[in-house]
Enzyme design. Structure first.
Site, short mmCIF file in Angstrom:
data_model
loop_
_atom_site.label_atom_id
_atom_site.label_comp_id
_atom_site.label_asym_id
_atom_site.label_seq_id
_atom_site.Cartn_x
_atom_site.Cartn_y
_atom_site.Cartn_z
CD GLU A 37 -3.06 -0.39 0.04
OE1 GLU A 37 -3.19 -0.02 -1.15
OE2 GLU A 37 -3.53 -1.44 0.47
CB THR A 39 4.70 0.35 -2.40
OG1 THR A 39 3.63 -0.50 -2.84
CG2 THR A 39 4.96 0.08 -0.92
CB SER A 130 -9.58 0.29 -8.02
OG SER A 130 -8.43 0.36 -7.23
CB SER A 131 -15.28 2.59 -8.07
OG SER A 131 -14.95 3.80 -7.40
CG ASP A 176 -5.82 1.73 -7.74
OD1 ASP A 176 -5.22 0.87 -7.06
OD2 ASP A 176 -6.30 2.77 -7.25
CE1 TYR A 228 -3.45 7.53 -2.65
CE2 TYR A 228 -2.42 9.23 -3.98
CZ TYR A 228 -2.68 7.90 -3.73
OH TYR A 228 -2.14 6.95 -4.56
#
Length: 388
Positions: A37, A39, A130-131, A176, A228
Site C-alpha cells: 500500500e 508503494t 478502485s471504482s 489500480d 493522499y
C-alpha cells in the site's frame, strides 16, 4: 446477477438511449490489494488481484468529435461533450473519468473521433476498491478495440493513470489501473511499478480452506482529497533528502541508516519507514505463497495495517475496529486496503470461521454506533475484457 446478464442489460439500455445497438460491450474490474500500500508511486512492489465487481460499458464510435456519456448509477441525463473542448480540471463530476481517458488518448496522438457510451458499475464507490480505475480502463479498452489502436495493456493502464493524475487531478500511482487491465482469474498480480514487470501468482484460497473477506466500512474516501497528496509529497521529499530517485531505492537492511540521516524530519521518517518495510512485506508474501505457506501470510497483513495506522497514519476508527475485532475472533490476519481515510479492510480467515467473524464485526460496529459494514468474499477474478 452474472456478468453476461449485466452486459445484456447495458446493451439494451444503450439501444434505448441512443436508438441503435452498441458496437460492443466491455468490462473492467475493481481490485483489492492483498499487500503493498502506497508503494506504487514510490516505484515499489504491489500485489493486487481483480474482484468480480466490475464496470461495464456499451460503446459505439462517432466521427463528429462528440462524446456522449450516460451512467446507470448516476442519473437519466446523457452528458454531451466536444472532444476539442476537453481540458484538465474543468469537470468535477463522474464524467471526468471517461472524458479524461479520451483526452489522454488524443493527447498521446491516438485517433479517437468520438463515442457514445452507456455505463453501469457494481464496484462500490469510495470503498478503496478502485471504482475509478475500473471506469477508466473499461473506456480505454473499448476505444482501443473500436479504433484499432493496438495498445498493450500496460500502455492502456499508463494512459488511464495520466487521465486520473492530470485530467481528474488525483495523484494516484499505477497499481489500480494495471490491476484492472492485467489481472487474471485465480491469481494475484505481483507488479514492479518501476519497470511494470508482472508475475501472476496463483492464489486459490478456497482450495486451502481459506477465505479473504472484504469489509467495506461505508466510510467514503476520495483520492483527489488533500491528505493522499500530502503523503505522496512527503515520500517525494524523503527521496530527495536521501538522494535517491524513489524510496524503492532504500534497501530494507539500510533503513535504519536512512532514518538516521533524516534527523528531525519525523513525519518524513515515518513515511519512509512504511514504504521500505511495505516493499519488504510484498516480497515476503510472494515467497510465502510460492512455498505453499498461505496461512503465514496473515501476520504479514497485520504488520502492514500497523504500519499504515502508525507510520502512514491513514487508518480510521472503523478500519481499526474491523482489524482488531477480526484478530480477536480468530482471523489469521487483517489490514486496511486501498488509499486510506476510510474504505475497506481485508480479513484472511479459515473458511470455518467466516460466519463467526462477520457476526463479531457487525456487533462491534453496532456497539460503536457506526454505520453497518458491508462484507463480501474476495475471489481473484479476470481482468478487463470484451464481453459482447
Amino acid at each position: 446477477m452474472g456478468a453476461q446478464q449485466v452486459a445484456q442489460q447495458v446493451r439494451e439500455r444503450f439501444a434505448e438511449l441512443y436508438g441503435t445497438r452498441p458496437e460492443g460491450v466491455w468490462a473492467a474490474p475493481g481490485r483489492v490489494n492483498l499487500i503493498g500500500e502506497h508503494t506504487d508511486y514510490n516505484d515499489g512492489f504491489v500485489m493486487p488481484f481483480a474482484l468480480p465487481h466490475q464496470a461495464t460499458a456499451a460503446v459505439s464510435r462517432r466521427t463528429d468529435g462528440v462524446l456522449r456519456l450516460h451512467s446507470a448509477d448516476v442519473g437519466d441525463t446523457v452528458v454531451e461533450l466536444r472532444l476539442d473542448s476537453l481540458a484538465p480540471g474543468g469537470d468535477p463530476n463522474w464524467t471526468a473519468y471517461p472524458a479524461g481517458v479520451v483526452w489522454a488518448l488524443r493527447e498521446a496522438g491516438h485517433p479517437v473521433t468520438g463515442a457514445d457510451v452507456h455505463l453501469a458499475s457494481t464496484v462500490p464507490t469510495g470503498a478503496g476498491l478502485s471504482s475509478s480505475a475500473a471506469l477508466e480502463v473499461v473506456i480505454a479498452l473499448a476505444l482501443d478495440d473500436l479504433f484499432g489502436l493496438g495498445l498493450e495493456r500496460w500502455r492502456l493502464a499508463r494512459l488511464c493513470q495520466r487521465a486520473e493524475n492530470v485530467y481528474v487531478g488525483a495523484p494516484t500511482g499505477i497499481m489500480d489501473q494495471t490491476a484492472s487491465a492485467c489481472c487474471t482469474g485465480g491469481h494475484a498480480l505481483f507488479l514492479d511499478t518501476r519497470d511494470l514487470s508482472q508475475r501472476q501468482i496463483p492464489l486459490d484460497l478456497a482450495a486451502e480452506g481459506l477465505r479473504l473477506l472484504v469489509v467495506d466500512t461505508q466510510v467514503k474516501h476520495a483520492h483527489s482529497g488533500g491528505e493522499y497528496g500530502r503523503r505522496r509529497a512527503g515520500c517525494e521529499k524523503g527521496a530527495a533528502l536521501l538522494g535517491v530517485d524513489a524510496l524503492r531505492d532504500i534497501p530494507y537492511d539500510g533503513l535504519d541508516a536512512a532514518l538516521a540521516r533524516l534527523g528531525d524530519e519525523e513525519e518524513v521518517a515515518r513515511l519512509v519507514r512504511h514504504v521500505v518495510t511495505e516493499d519488504q512485506r510484498v516480497e515476503r508474501v510472494v515467497s510465502l505463497l510460492h512455498a505453499g505457506e498461505t496461512r503465514a501470510v496473515g501476520p504479514v497483513l497485520t504488520e502492514g495495517h500497523a504500519s499504515l495506522r502508525d507510520d502512514f497514519r491513514i487508518s480510521c476508527p472503523e478500519l481499526d475496529l474491523v482489524v482488531d475485532t477480526a484478530l480477536s475472533h480468530g482471523a489469521l490476519g487483517a489490514r486496511m486496503t486501498g488509499g486510506g481515510f476510510g474504505g475497506s479492510a481485508i480479513v484472511l480467515a479459515e473458511a470455518t470461521d467466516v460466519t463467526t467473524l462477520i457476526k463479531a464485526i457487525e456487533e462491534a460496529f453496532t456497539a460503536a454506533s457506526f454505520t453497518p459494514p458491508r462484507t463480501f468474499e474476495a475471489v481473484p477474478s479476470a481482468g478487463a475484457r470484451r464481453v459482447v
